[in-house]
Scaffold this active site. Sequence first.
Site, short mmCIF file in Angstrom:
data_model
loop_
_atom_site.label_atom_id
_atom_site.label_comp_id
_atom_site.label_asym_id
_atom_site.label_seq_id
_atom_site.Cartn_x
_atom_site.Cartn_y
_atom_site.Cartn_z
N LEU A 76 45.45 33.33 37.59
CA LEU A 76 44.65 33.64 36.41
C LEU A 76 45.27 34.73 35.55
O LEU A 76 45.12 34.76 34.34
CB LEU A 76 43.25 34.14 36.83
N GLU A 134 47.66 38.76 35.77
CA GLU A 134 48.36 39.75 36.58
C GLU A 134 47.96 41.14 36.12
O GLU A 134 47.90 41.41 34.92
CB GLU A 134 49.87 39.57 36.40
N GLY A 135 47.64 41.98 37.05
CA GLY A 135 47.27 43.36 36.71
C GLY A 135 48.23 44.31 37.37
O GLY A 135 49.24 43.89 37.95
N GLN A 136 47.93 45.59 37.29
CA GLN A 136 48.81 46.59 37.89
C GLN A 136 48.78 46.49 39.41
O GLN A 136 49.73 46.84 40.08
CB GLN A 136 48.38 47.99 37.47
N PHE A 137 47.67 46.00 39.94
CA PHE A 137 47.57 45.89 41.39
C PHE A 137 48.37 44.72 41.93
O PHE A 137 48.87 44.74 43.03
CB PHE A 137 46.11 45.65 41.77
N GLU A 179 48.54 40.10 41.52
CA GLU A 179 48.10 38.91 40.81
C GLU A 179 46.61 38.65 41.03
O GLU A 179 46.03 39.09 42.02
CB GLU A 179 48.91 37.71 41.28
N VAL A 180 46.02 37.94 40.08
CA VAL A 180 44.64 37.49 40.23
C VAL A 180 44.68 35.97 40.28
O VAL A 180 45.28 35.33 39.42
CB VAL A 180 43.77 37.96 39.04
N LYS A 210 41.58 38.96 43.63
CA LYS A 210 42.56 39.96 43.18
C LYS A 210 43.27 40.48 44.42
O LYS A 210 42.62 40.94 45.36
CB LYS A 210 41.81 41.08 42.47
N ASP A 228 36.97 53.61 30.89
CA ASP A 228 37.99 52.75 30.30
C ASP A 228 37.34 51.50 29.70
O ASP A 228 37.82 50.40 29.90
CB ASP A 228 39.03 52.38 31.37
#
Length: 821
Positions: free
Chosen positions: A536, A538-541, A543-544, A575, A675
């Site tokens: 879905l 990609e974040g800093q952590f 992949e989603v 996540k 945020d």
Amino acid sequence: FCFAIVNVFLEMCRYPLGMTGGQIQDEDISASSQWSESTAARFGRLDFDNGDGDGAWCPGITSETDGLKEYLQVDLRSLHFITLVGTQGRHADGMGNEFAQRYRINYSRDGSNWAGWHDRKGRQVIEGNRNAYDVVLKDLEPPIIARFVRFLPVTDHSMIVCMRVELYGCEWLDGLMSYSIPDGHQMIFRGLDVYFNDSVYDGATAERLTRGLGQLTDGTWGLDDFLHSHIYSMWPGYDYVGWNNKSFPKGYVEMIFEFDHVRNFTSMKVHCNNMYSRGVRMFRQATCYFRSGPDWEADPVTFRPTADRVSQIARFVTVPLGDRTASSIKCRFHFSDLWMLFSEVLFQLSFDLTGDDPTHKVDDSNTRILIGCLVAIIAILLTIIVIILWRQVWQKMLEKASRRMLDDELTARLAVQTQAFSSHHSSSSSDGDSTSNSTYERIFPLCADYQEPSRLIRKLPEFAQSTEHLEKTDKALANGGLEGAPHYAEADIISLQESSDSSTYSITAVNINLFAGTDSSMKEFPRHKLTFKEKLGEGQFGEVHLCEAEGMLDFLDEDLSIEGNNESPLLVAVKTLREDANKNARNDFLKEIRIMSRLRDPNIVRLLAVCVDTDPLCMITEYMENGDLNQFLYRTEPEEKEEKSMVCSRKLIRMAAQIASGMKYLSSLNFVHRDLATRNCLVGKNYTIKIADFGMSRNLYRGDYYRIQGRAVLPIRWMSWESILLGKFTMASDVWAFGVTLWEILTLCEEQPYSQLSDEQVIENTGEFFRDQGKQVYLPKPACCPDKVYNDLMLSCWRRNAKQRPSFQEIHTQLMENDKH
Ligand code: AMP
């Protein structure tokens, strides 16, 4: 704003370069010939009547034709941007009466290729002096970029001419020697001829323009309406160099920039027109290749600016060049419409440690003096730095002391933190390392670094005088907004979880009632029951993924709000923490789990389960079919957009109302999100919006965050002035961010907030909010925003006094009412 810069630049860049002042050495002044030793080139200095000489440079004219070739040459030793020249004749205290009535200028950047200066209408001859004593100044329009400049008196054999000269300008730090581009095209606009050629280009003009500089470096940038020009009586389109898509089958225009030597490039700023109503748009993509040796390097930098379908304002688009090293840069600018018009290209360099500039030759005899001076300057600078640091330490201590007095509650919290830290010091010391290595850490308010008024505020000149005022504000903020509400509820939640086995955290237990009745433990879901469907995002952590979760409804054993039936597996978003994540990222990931596990609201993304028994850590949340709100709005088709602006944002306001509702829930828990932005909201079926991201910023939106002191990353464009300057995050600062989020929604996320301002300018603007002298810039009313929403709601979110900002309860009510009308 850009105008101001252009004028300031051209107005400021008028320093005498050293003929009069002597910074230009005698050996750098030469001439084609001299009448006698006493009228040698070195005497050709403006306003300089040295006893040795005869009062000026005078060429030794032998014949009429030779006379036309005579010149006085100045070597500036490095490239300069020259905006003005001054000439004078030979007066010699009344003994002389020779002067040049007319002259021309030739110039060169490398000493071998020479160009003749001409004005914007092609005239080469400059009107010079009328007598032997008055200085006549002449603006060079267009200015020139050169190292060598020659003055060529235009004369006939009957007259002896003598000259004294000065050059005015500033150093050309870009190091750009030439650019090569396809020449601009001609547009016919409503029967009007519009010429986008580079009319002042000083290199070779064949199929492509090569080895020269021109309008893209003339320090003048174009108006929003390309038909008009800053410069009086020029033809339509004069300020721009522009190309028509049809002549470029590959869909891009290629430009090559050559520099004097290898340099480190931070970014390139391209000034583009964006009159899309006339088929002109800024570029869609820029791909830049770099070369330090003979071949272009294989890995180009590609940049896609956010398309602007709202504003037709001409603007600078910054292309990040990733600190790449090169002596040539080749960029391909891809069309996004029929026309692409540029008026200026600038380069920003990072400090070049190795850059030995061949144009800067240091005179051997002066080297020692130079080194001596440098050492002395460095010593003085070091002393100043030590004094500044010393003062800062004192200031810090004083601030700490005053804050302690002002904010007892906060002090208690800090004390708890310190205590906790010291009692866990041995176990957490390894974390310390990873913290400092963090590449993305988002500020947590109790982090001591940011608890004090930020160093940013010290940049404000009046800070020193207005600490009293600031402290008052500080106090007001500390007490204000929400009566008795803890500012840092998020930190409380975290502490709460961490306190289970530690008496040092007992103070935070006060907040347990915030979550009474909520089960904080998240159940472990069997990992093997998750079936991967697609990625879905990609974040800093990490992949989603979209996954099917077999038996999830049974597992949850409740909740009718989750759609699905037990026959078909439920779709969920998973996540995952990336495997190479450091300890810090891992802690943040767990922190997000802890926070989310306690939140339950229709407008907050729900955490369903976790897989944390083994690596990789996963959190399973409900699946939001339409991804994040920023992309969702940005992707809206143009027709739909039109329709949206006609229905005037009703749907959009409903979306905002849902966010307000989610925030109302968070505020009932005294939870500060810190945020809030469209990028952190997700869209489900039927335009359902839910607030997400209680953890980190995402790669995709890296540009929305500003790195402070090399460590913390802040979404400054969404942050209230007190969050930026004082490190205060409260419900009221979330309200500020909500105002910006509402603005994003109503502009369909086509533009970053304050897109015209650099990060530094945004911070300066924050200073203006603090100063409150009416100089602060507010985000403008979006085209489809009802007046009432802008005036009564959006602007009220950005009130300086946090207490005067509306609560989420009020915002929600107001938006719902607006929807009814
Ligand atoms: P994040 O790591 O939360 O920043 O998420 C990265 C991207 O994954 C987001 O921009 C979304 O496009 C996508 N995403 C995250 N969570 C969900 C979800 N629950 N449902 C659908 N897409 C999601």
